[in-house]
Design a protein around this motif. Sequence first.
Motif, PDB file in Angstrom:
ATOM      1  N   GLU A 133       0.811  -1.219   0.000  1.00 17.53           N
ATOM      2  CA  GLU A 133       0.000   0.000   0.000  1.00 17.53           C
ATOM      3  C   GLU A 133       0.841   1.265   0.000  1.00 17.53           C
ATOM      4  O   GLU A 133       0.501   2.246  -0.667  1.00 17.53           O
ATOM      5  CB  GLU A 133      -0.947   0.011   1.197  1.00 17.53           C
ATOM      6  N   SER A 184       0.429   3.710  -3.011  1.00 18.29           N
ATOM      7  CA  SER A 184      -0.141   5.028  -2.722  1.00 18.29           C
ATOM      8  C   SER A 184       0.742   6.147  -3.257  1.00 18.29           C
ATOM      9  O   SER A 184       0.254   7.158  -3.777  1.00 18.29           O
ATOM     10  CB  SER A 184      -0.348   5.187  -1.223  1.00 18.29           C
ATOM     11  N   MET A 221      -6.795   1.997  -1.332  1.00 15.89           N
ATOM     12  CA  MET A 221      -5.567   2.428  -0.656  1.00 15.89           C
ATOM     13  C   MET A 221      -5.874   3.634   0.226  1.00 15.89           C
ATOM     14  O   MET A 221      -5.966   4.776  -0.254  1.00 15.89           O
ATOM     15  CB  MET A 221      -4.479   2.755  -1.688  1.00 15.89           C
ATOM     16  N   GLU A 273      -4.022   5.090   2.448  1.00 14.35           N
ATOM     17  CA  GLU A 273      -2.913   6.036   2.526  1.00 14.35           C
ATOM     18  C   GLU A 273      -2.980   7.054   1.387  1.00 14.35           C
ATOM     19  O   GLU A 273      -2.777   8.253   1.595  1.00 14.35           O
ATOM     20  CB  GLU A 273      -1.577   5.278   2.474  1.00 14.35           C
ATOM     21  N   PHE A 274      -3.284   6.593   0.194  1.00 13.24           N
ATOM     22  CA  PHE A 274      -3.410   7.489  -0.964  1.00 13.24           C
ATOM     23  C   PHE A 274      -4.551   8.477  -0.752  1.00 13.24           C
ATOM     24  O   PHE A 274      -4.392   9.695  -0.960  1.00 13.24           O
ATOM     25  CB  PHE A 274      -3.648   6.650  -2.224  1.00 13.24           C
TER      26      PHE A 274
END
Length: 512
Positions: free
Chosen positions: A417, A421, A444, A446-447
């Motif tokens: 991830e 991301s 994702m 985090e993205f």
Amino acid sequence: MKAYLMFRDRDFDPKAPLPANTADLIHDLELNTLFNAMALGDKFLLDVTKSAVLLSCEDIDTIRYRQEVLKDCIAHPAVIREIYQIPIEAIERKHRGWLGIFTHSPSGVLHSAVEMMSMFIILLRKLKKIADENVASFQSEGFTRFFTMIQRELDDEYFNTVEYHLKQLKFRDGVLISAELGKGNEGSNYALRLPNEKNKNWLKDVFSKKSLVYSFAISERDDAGARALSDLKDIGIKSAAIALAEATEHIENFLNMLRNELAFYVGCINLKEQLEQIGNPVTFPVPYEVNERRHTFQGLYDVSLALTMKQSIVGNDINADAKNLAIITGANQGGKSTFLRSIGLAQLMMQAGMFVPAREFSANMCRGIFTHYRRKEDASMKSGNLDEELGRMSGIVDQIKPDSLMLFNESFAATNEREGSEIARQITSALLDRNIKVFFVTHMYEFARIFYEKQMQDIIFLRAERKTGGRRTFKLAVGEPLPTSYGEDVFRSIFRNNKESTQVNDMQNQKT
């Protein structure tokens, strides 16, 4: 004569080159379902509608022009289908009568052209009758101009003149040709003449003074003489044969173009009738210029899914005006991919001049529509999924222009991830810098979190709804990204169903 039903000032070319990313668009947006619904098994309709949808237009005036023509078509479907059958009938008659298999001799060309023109006149009279009966009922600029042109060009004088010349060109009383003697007493300046008018007063004809006439007859066994006479006839009628062949070709081209342009609208009628049968609404969208950022809709649904399931589909209500980026997160199997597909389909349909699958819809034009969907892993690939995704992205970058629309579906998730991301963030930021509108479906967190924390005014965050207990509504709403996609709901649903099936099987076994 011109149809001008797709453009105000030029013909529609269904054989124009399609966009380089056509294969991805068809695969990712499931466009074949849409095309098949419009074609209803007709290959010609399939080819034309495919070209019309994929060759999306950016000019708002042309979009509105087509919308008005389509509204007339929807209001008068029987008339449109009747007109559409005229060029089809011309093609069928031509094939049945072997018309168009012209010989190279002027006599053969002229005979075939006379037969073809006679057939065309019957069909053009039918088209003229339709125009006379319906010109007052159609409101669009395109059809008003088309019917008026038919009435003006195909008036009684035109038909009478053409039929008179066709009768003369059958030469039932022989061919009258004039010629002069040229160098070496060879014939020159051959010209086809109208036959001498017969005198209806037979007494005057009997007692009138006859001019001196020299004549000769060819013996039935004189093959060379017959060939020479036939050659003289061909020389005399050559110019008439060429002129009539060109005239028939002109009418044939007009009918073929009429078929090309009406095929798109017949396909739209077919599609609307099918959507009405399963209770799905359509609307004519409001288009905006490419440099604006408009994207607002109510009840937007995936038309391909509706056609596949043959039932009413849950729609979405979103206001994404003034937004350059939409990040879609939320529950697994919550309708995110379906929503993304509906965005792409509606944009293509709008830019083709069609209605769209929604109650209300408005959006800005795009200079291109691109998709980057995650592909299933291919065991034959020499490199990994991430390399394949980056390779496809590189190809898109070579084609994409400012003010295009980019649709990502679970892209760059083939690695961990954190790395995925970062790749997604850099690519998305670069696209935004180039003024490209982006819709990104992702798991994702985090993205999504990186962009959410920036609190940028031109970004909208949408989340697939999940009710208490894990029930999916398949609707999206504005909402911040969450660190979970509720994959356990899917897990429990699958294994609970498997457990229930196992229990049922055990009970059945015990009974037996």
